[in-house]
Design an enzyme around this catalytic site. Structure first.
Site, PDB file in Angstrom:
ATOM      1  N   ASP A 105      98.277  18.833  79.283  1.00  0.00           N
ATOM      2  CA  ASP A 105      98.425  19.827  78.213  1.00  0.00           C
ATOM      3  C   ASP A 105      97.098  20.503  77.898  1.00  0.00           C
ATOM      4  O   ASP A 105      96.037  19.887  78.036  1.00  0.00           O
ATOM      5  CB  ASP A 105      98.988  19.131  76.957  1.00  0.00           C
TER       6      ASP A 105
ATOM      7  N   HIS B 271      96.827  28.207  83.496  1.00  0.00           N
ATOM      8  CA  HIS B 271      97.714  27.449  84.389  1.00  0.00           C
ATOM      9  C   HIS B 271      97.132  27.401  85.801  1.00  0.00           C
ATOM     10  O   HIS B 271      97.237  26.392  86.489  1.00  0.00           O
ATOM     11  CB  HIS B 271      99.110  28.061  84.407  1.00  0.00           C
TER      12      HIS B 271
ATOM     13  N   LEU C 288     100.213   6.777  98.262  1.00  0.00           N
ATOM     14  CA  LEU C 288     100.348   7.152  96.843  1.00  0.00           C
ATOM     15  C   LEU C 288     101.655   7.919  96.694  1.00  0.00           C
ATOM     16  O   LEU C 288     101.979   8.757  97.533  1.00  0.00           O
ATOM     17  CB  LEU C 288      99.172   8.067  96.435  1.00  0.00           C
TER      18      LEU C 288
END
Ligand code: IPE
Ligand code: IPE
Ligand code: MG
Length: 258
Positions: free
Chosen positions: A22, A39, A133
């Site tokens: 955020d 973004h 991962l």
């Protein structure tokens, strides 16, 4: 993907880290730029976080990229986010596979364009064999949606006669929420300074350690990530037990190792 920061090998790291990324908009606004440039900068921070997780042997990294509520943002911002998602998927899939990273998208992907759904499928297929991962991207995801879809699946199974309604319990429901095939998140990090969950993994976070930082997501780097891990490793997770019980359990684990 290479880099330098390694954590000490002898500490008990979280197996699964979830992050609410955020603060992109505020990061951009503070620099007099459009929110959408925040973004784009955020996508770079995503690369860093993945590299850090991979290098430090974290098994699963789950990133909240777009919530089911984020559709309510101005159309221009939503469009930029969709395009960015598409571009990043295309651009990064090769490098993810090279680094043995499996990508999965969790959330209601049927809400996306056919083009984007196809790109998601391609990226998932190209990395399906990878196992160093697991990178879960939560997109059009909501914790309430997740629990509701699990409940719906169980109801369908009951109607089909596969299970009895009396079989439904926490264990069975847990098997039908997203991410059921891996360890639950040990650590939740939220950047951007707000102290809330915003409808992220409501079920899965039941016993996660929560870590909130003022750092805005585009500024998130190895140092911020390492600080969160450092805080995590110094906490005592009790899971409802007493501290004495936990220490006793840790002691008997060490005996077995000797
Ligand atoms: C997080 O940053 C990214 C998404 C929710 C898609 P924000 O866009 O929420 O940034 P702030 O919180 O408005 O600064
Ligand atoms: C949470 O951030 C969703 C993502 C990071 C994708 P928001 O910015 O949407 O959350 P609120 O509105 O501050 O609760
Ligand atoms: Mg926000």
């Amino acid at each position: 993907m290479t880099g330098k920061t390694h954590l000490k090998a002898d500490i008990l790291l979280p197996r699964h880290v979830a992050i609410i990324m955020d603060g992109n908009g505020r990061w951009a606004t503070a620099q007099g730029k459009r929110r959408t440039s925040g973004h784009r900068a955020g996508a770079e921070a995503v690369r860093k976080a993945i590299t850090f997780a991979r290098r430090n042997g974290i098994e699963a990294l789950t990133l909240f990229a777009f919530s089911s509520e984020n559709w309510g943002r101005p159309a221009r911002e939503v469009n930029v986010l969709m395009e960015l998602f598409m571009t990043v998927l295309k651009r990064e899939v090769g490098e993810l596979a090279e680094n043995n990273i499996r990508l999965r998208v969790i959330g209601d992907v049927t809400g996306f364009s056919n083009r984007l759904q196809k790109q998601i499928r391609i990226a998932e297929e190209k990395t399906a064999h990878c196992n160093a991962l697991v990178l879960n991207i939560a997109a059009n995801y909501g914790g309430r949606w997740d629990i509701a879809q699990a409940a719906k699946t169980l109801a369908q199974r009951a109607v089909a006669g596969e299970i009895a309604s009396s079989d439904i319990n926490e264990t069975l429901l847990a098997e039908h929420v997203c991410l059921a095939d891996g360890p639950e998140p040990d650590l939740l990090i939220r950047t951007g300074g707000d102290i809330r969950i915003s409808n992220f993994l409501l079920w899965q976070l039941a016993y996660a350690e929560l870590y909130f930082t003022e750092t805005l997501w585009p500024d998130f780097d190895d140092m911020t990530f390492a600080a969160a891990i450092d805080c995590f490793v110094r906490r005592e997770r009790r899971f409802g037990l007493t501290s004495a019980q936990i220490q006793q359990l840790a002691g008997s684990d060490n005996e077995h190792e000797d």
